[in-house]
Design a protein around this motif. Sequence first.
Motif, short mmCIF file in Angstrom:
data_model
loop_
_atom_site.label_atom_id
_atom_site.label_comp_id
_atom_site.label_asym_id
_atom_site.label_seq_id
_atom_site.Cartn_x
_atom_site.Cartn_y
_atom_site.Cartn_z
N GLU A 85 107.59 18.92 86.77
CA GLU A 85 108.47 19.17 85.63
C GLU A 85 108.39 20.61 85.10
N VAL A 86 107.34 21.35 85.50
CA VAL A 86 107.25 22.75 85.09
C VAL A 86 107.53 23.70 86.25
N SER A 87 108.03 23.17 87.36
CA SER A 87 108.34 24.01 88.52
C SER A 87 109.33 25.11 88.15
N TRP A 88 109.06 26.32 88.61
CA TRP A 88 109.96 27.44 88.38
C TRP A 88 111.34 27.21 88.97
N ALA A 89 111.42 26.38 90.03
CA ALA A 89 112.68 26.19 90.75
C ALA A 89 113.52 25.06 90.16
N THR A 90 112.90 23.90 89.91
CA THR A 90 113.67 22.72 89.55
C THR A 90 113.17 21.99 88.31
N GLY A 91 112.14 22.50 87.65
CA GLY A 91 111.54 21.79 86.53
C GLY A 91 112.46 21.60 85.34
N VAL A 96 109.69 26.55 80.30
CA VAL A 96 109.80 27.24 81.59
C VAL A 96 111.23 27.70 81.84
N ARG A 97 112.18 26.84 81.55
CA ARG A 97 113.60 27.10 81.85
C ARG A 97 113.74 27.48 83.32
N SER A 98 113.57 26.49 84.15
CA SER A 98 113.58 26.70 85.60
C SER A 98 114.89 27.32 86.07
N LEU A 99 114.88 27.76 87.31
CA LEU A 99 116.08 28.34 87.90
C LEU A 99 117.23 27.34 87.86
N ALA A 100 116.94 26.08 88.16
CA ALA A 100 117.98 25.05 88.14
C ALA A 100 118.58 24.91 86.74
N VAL A 101 117.74 24.91 85.73
CA VAL A 101 118.22 24.78 84.35
C VAL A 101 119.06 26.00 83.97
N SER A 113 119.68 18.89 91.41
CA SER A 113 118.60 19.67 92.02
C SER A 113 117.54 18.73 92.55
N SER A 114 116.83 19.19 93.56
CA SER A 114 115.78 18.36 94.16
C SER A 114 114.63 19.26 94.61
N ASN A 115 113.45 18.70 94.66
CA ASN A 115 112.24 19.47 94.99
C ASN A 115 111.55 18.81 96.19
N HIS A 116 111.63 19.49 97.35
CA HIS A 116 111.02 18.96 98.57
C HIS A 116 109.70 19.67 98.91
#
Length: 304
Positions: A85-91, A96-101, A113-116
Amino acid sequence: MPESSSRRRTRGAAATLTAVVSVAALALTGCGAGQDGTARSTASPRSPSPSPTPSWDASPASLAAVGDSITRGFDACSILADCPEVSWATGSDASVRSLAVRLLGASKAATRSSNHAVSGARMAQLPEQMALAAKEKPELVTVMIGANDACRDSVELMTPVSGFRSSFEASMRQLRAGAPKAQVYVSSVPDLKRLWSTGRENPLGKQIWKLGICRSMLGDADDMGAAAVARREAVRERVVAYNAVLRDVCAKDERCRYDGGAVFDYRFTGAQLSEWDWFHPGRDGQARLAEIAYRNVTAAGPPA
């Protein structure tokens, strides 16, 4: 009765004029005469127009992330545990305000968005992740991987640069087989030596390192002898070589954008590192990674 000399001159001039006009007409139409007297084209054939380079879409409508523990938010929320949930990419974490957000908005990021990524993954595992991502036909795929290829129990066990390259090339082929139009944002591998230099200031962090985190760089953290210094420098040089591979392979794909070494160059401080291991990015570090990615993805052109 023989023709007068003036009449013969008139007819000769007319014939000459007719021949000149005929040649000029042929020249203007790009035609000449063949051996059989028929007209043939003498104009040079046009070369086919080259395919235009696809323009970069700074507002993709869907995103898939692949990579390792950093993209899984490992040790950002609790010790030795993922925190996607805190991932820089999809969190989804608001701090954090991830890239996806940032790209899609919070509500759409949750469904588009998905995190593999997989903690501990090395480049050799990336093709499998890419295949999973490709099935979703995302408009953007983020890649951050390579730290675990350098973070081994010894320098000798680090992934060879040639193997790193072949696995990344295979990963791109997997993606293109299933999602030929997906854009790819490739992050550089962080400077592990800088993370060691910053993290070793924290006694608790060094105790966690003894559990086996990145021994090639973090082992005997306070040893400043020649062998230890050379070992750390060898790890750093390998990371630099990995980043060169990421840059070069990405450059061969017209829909791929490398970060220009932005993550490698970022000067992480203690405030950006995990309070649990002082090596992985914490919430603040994840937010900095999201900022870097968003800046590069939405830029008019790739980093210089």
